[in-house]
Design a protein around this motif. Structure first.
Motif, PDB file in Angstrom:
ATOM      1  N   ASP A  95       0.849  -1.130   0.180  1.00 13.42           N
ATOM      2  CA  ASP A  95       0.089  -0.013   0.059  1.00 13.42           C
ATOM      3  C   ASP A  95       0.822   1.198   0.064  1.00 13.42           C
ATOM      4  N   TYR A  96       1.868   1.492   0.793  1.00 11.83           N
ATOM      5  CA  TYR A  96       3.098   2.465   0.741  1.00 11.83           C
ATOM      6  C   TYR A  96       3.756   2.595  -0.394  1.00 11.83           C
ATOM      7  N   THR A  97       4.085   1.464  -1.161  1.00  6.21           N
ATOM      8  CA  THR A  97       4.858   1.768  -2.112  1.00  6.21           C
ATOM      9  C   THR A  97       4.233   1.913  -3.467  1.00  6.21           C
ATOM     10  N   SER A  98       2.655   1.510  -3.492  1.00  7.58           N
ATOM     11  CA  SER A  98       2.164   1.585  -4.870  1.00  7.58           C
ATOM     12  C   SER A  98       1.798   2.953  -5.120  1.00  7.58           C
ATOM     13  N   PRO A  99       1.358   3.241  -6.566  1.00  7.13           N
ATOM     14  CA  PRO A  99       0.997   4.384  -6.711  1.00  7.13           C
ATOM     15  C   PRO A  99      -0.305   4.756  -6.416  1.00  7.13           C
ATOM     16  N   SER A 100      -0.392   5.984  -5.933  1.00  4.02           N
ATOM     17  CA  SER A 100      -1.587   6.363  -4.937  1.00  4.02           C
ATOM     18  C   SER A 100      -2.841   6.550  -6.045  1.00  4.02           C
ATOM     19  N   SER A 101      -2.748   6.688  -7.522  1.00  2.04           N
ATOM     20  CA  SER A 101      -3.853   6.726  -8.160  1.00  2.04           C
ATOM     21  C   SER A 101      -4.253   5.627  -8.637  1.00  2.04           C
ATOM     22  N   ASN A 102      -5.652   5.393  -8.820  1.00  2.00           N
ATOM     23  CA  ASN A 102      -6.399   4.059  -8.951  1.00  2.00           C
ATOM     24  C   ASN A 102      -5.946   2.918  -8.384  1.00  2.00           C
ATOM     25  N   PHE A 103      -5.809   3.281  -6.964  1.00  3.18           N
ATOM     26  CA  PHE A 103      -5.345   2.187  -6.122  1.00  3.18           C
ATOM     27  C   PHE A 103      -5.952   2.213  -4.714  1.00  3.18           C
ATOM     28  N   THR A 104      -6.817   1.265  -4.302  1.00  2.00           N
ATOM     29  CA  THR A 104      -7.417   1.105  -3.129  1.00  2.00           C
ATOM     30  C   THR A 104      -6.574   0.334  -1.986  1.00  2.00           C
ATOM     31  N   PRO A 105      -6.017   0.852  -1.047  1.00  4.09           N
ATOM     32  CA  PRO A 105      -5.257   0.186   0.025  1.00  4.09           C
ATOM     33  C   PRO A 105      -5.783  -0.821   0.519  1.00  4.09           C
ATOM     34  N   THR A 106      -5.533  -2.059   0.740  1.00  9.75           N
ATOM     35  CA  THR A 106      -5.980  -3.359   1.500  1.00  9.75           C
ATOM     36  C   THR A 106      -6.459  -3.005   2.507  1.00  9.75           C
ATOM     37  N   LEU A 107      -5.842  -2.008   3.438  1.00  7.44           N
ATOM     38  CA  LEU A 107      -6.360  -1.916   4.920  1.00  7.44           C
ATOM     39  C   LEU A 107      -7.048  -0.670   4.948  1.00  7.44           C
ATOM     40  N   GLY A 108      -7.163   0.002   3.917  1.00 14.69           N
ATOM     41  CA  GLY A 108      -8.097   1.181   3.942  1.00 14.69           C
ATOM     42  C   GLY A 108      -7.580   2.141   4.470  1.00 14.69           C
TER      43      GLY A 108
END
Length: 339
Positions: free
Chosen positions: A206-219
């Motif tokens: 979640d921390y290292t993924s691009p912020s756009s079009n991404f839903t963090p697993t833990l919200g």
């Protein structure tokens, strides 16, 4: 960027270190993950170090142990989830003298709603990852109880492992569910090393993924995620942390004020280790992690793109042989990653 991987020779070296350690220590576990995959996972040794090695007394992937102070990260994530939902702020005055006096602060929670808060943690933190072997109540069923690895005590003077009775004041594990007055948010979680690694993997991803079009697993929001990897202590508090780290770390002579910090849930390392030859090695600057009293160590290295969990299961904390093993595995791991 090519996917991270470990060569067969690196894995063999890690296996050898783990197997050698398990000859002396209770069962040993080591798991390394990237944001997308498991790079290494192994466990070996005795389930109960007081019994002979062999069939029926071996740790396996279903083995559960107390993770002690590494519970702090899980509690931090749960609180950050509440903050992102607008139910709390970092400055919310949760505990008052009045709630301490009327038994509703959450320490005992005999009459307050916080007594069932651990259930919410399960719903919001464990269930999204499909984790079913993590609990504050390890004796909830006979089947689960059988999976809990017994915690033993190493008597250095007598050079032997012993039943844990009263050798270590302040760390006496509950024997039954009825003995647990309330979930200990700073050190009471029971889980398997692989499940804990999956939580770290989720945070890393979640921390290292691009912020756009991404839903963090833990919200968690980007700001809450970032807070887990950013120092928060004032300059006046840094010497105190350095003193603590110096007592805990094998490189105690190297710790100086500012070499480490504390985020909203983890200890932050602001430098790499330096060998006798002057070369840096091991986890990178920005590594965030912590340890547990049962000789557990975990952390997330965003720059390296990995997270890791090492554990055995015995007291006292920071035992010399256990620390030596973690350093050996860290060196082999980062060399294998070319870092």
């Amino acid at each position: 960027m090519p996917a991270l991987s470990l060569s067969s020779s690196t894995k063999a070296k890690l296996d050898a270190i783990l197997e050698k350690a398990a000859l002396e220590l209770p069962g040993c576990f080591f798991t390394v993950v990237s944001a997308k995959s498991v790079l290494y996972s192994n466990r070996t040794g005795r389930f109960d170090v007081l019994k002979p090695a062999g069939p029926g007394n071996e740790v396996d992937e279903s083995t559960v142990l107390c993770f002690f102070s590494t519970t702090k990260l899980l509690t931090s994530v749960a609180i950050l989830q509440l903050i992102d939902r607008g139910l709390l702020t970092l400055d919310t005055p949760e505990i008052t003298i009045a709630t301490l006096l009327n038994q509703s602060s959450g320490f005992g929670a005999e009459f307050g709603p916080k007594v069932s808060a651990w259930k919410k943690q399960a719903e919001n933190l464990f269930e999204p990852l499909g984790i079913t072997d993590t609990t504050f109540y390890p004796h909830r069923t006979p089947e689960f109880k059988e999976r809990v690895m017994p915690l033993r005590f190493w008597d250095e003077e007598k050079s032997e492992f012993q039943l844990l009775t009263n050798q270590f004041d302040g760390l006496k594990l509950p024997r039954e569910t009825e003995d647990i007055e309330y979930p200990v948010a700073g050190g009471g979680i029971y889980t398997s090393p692989s499940s804990y690694a999956s939580i770290l993997q989720s945070l890393l991803r979640d921390y290292t993924s691009p912020s756009s079009n991404f839903t963090p697993t833990l919200g968690l929001s980007p700001s809450s995620l970032a807070s887990l990897f950013k120092g928060t202590l004032s300059n006046s508090a840094l010497p105190g942390l350095a003193s603590v780290m110096g007592r805990m770390s094998p490189q105690s002579k190297e710790w100086k004020s500012g070499d480490s910090d504390w985020t909203t849930g983890l200890c932050l390392w602001n430098k790499r280790k330096t060998g006798e030859d002057g070369k840096e090695w091991g986890h990178l600057e920005g590594f965030c992690g912590w340890g547990g009293a049962g000789n557990t160590m975990m952390g997330i290295d965003p720059k390296a793109g990995i997270a890791l969990v090492w554990s055995s299961n015995f007291l006292p904390p920071n035992e010399t042989r256990a620390k030596k093993v973690t350093l050996e595995m860290e060196m082999v791991l980062y060399e294998g990653l070319g870092l």
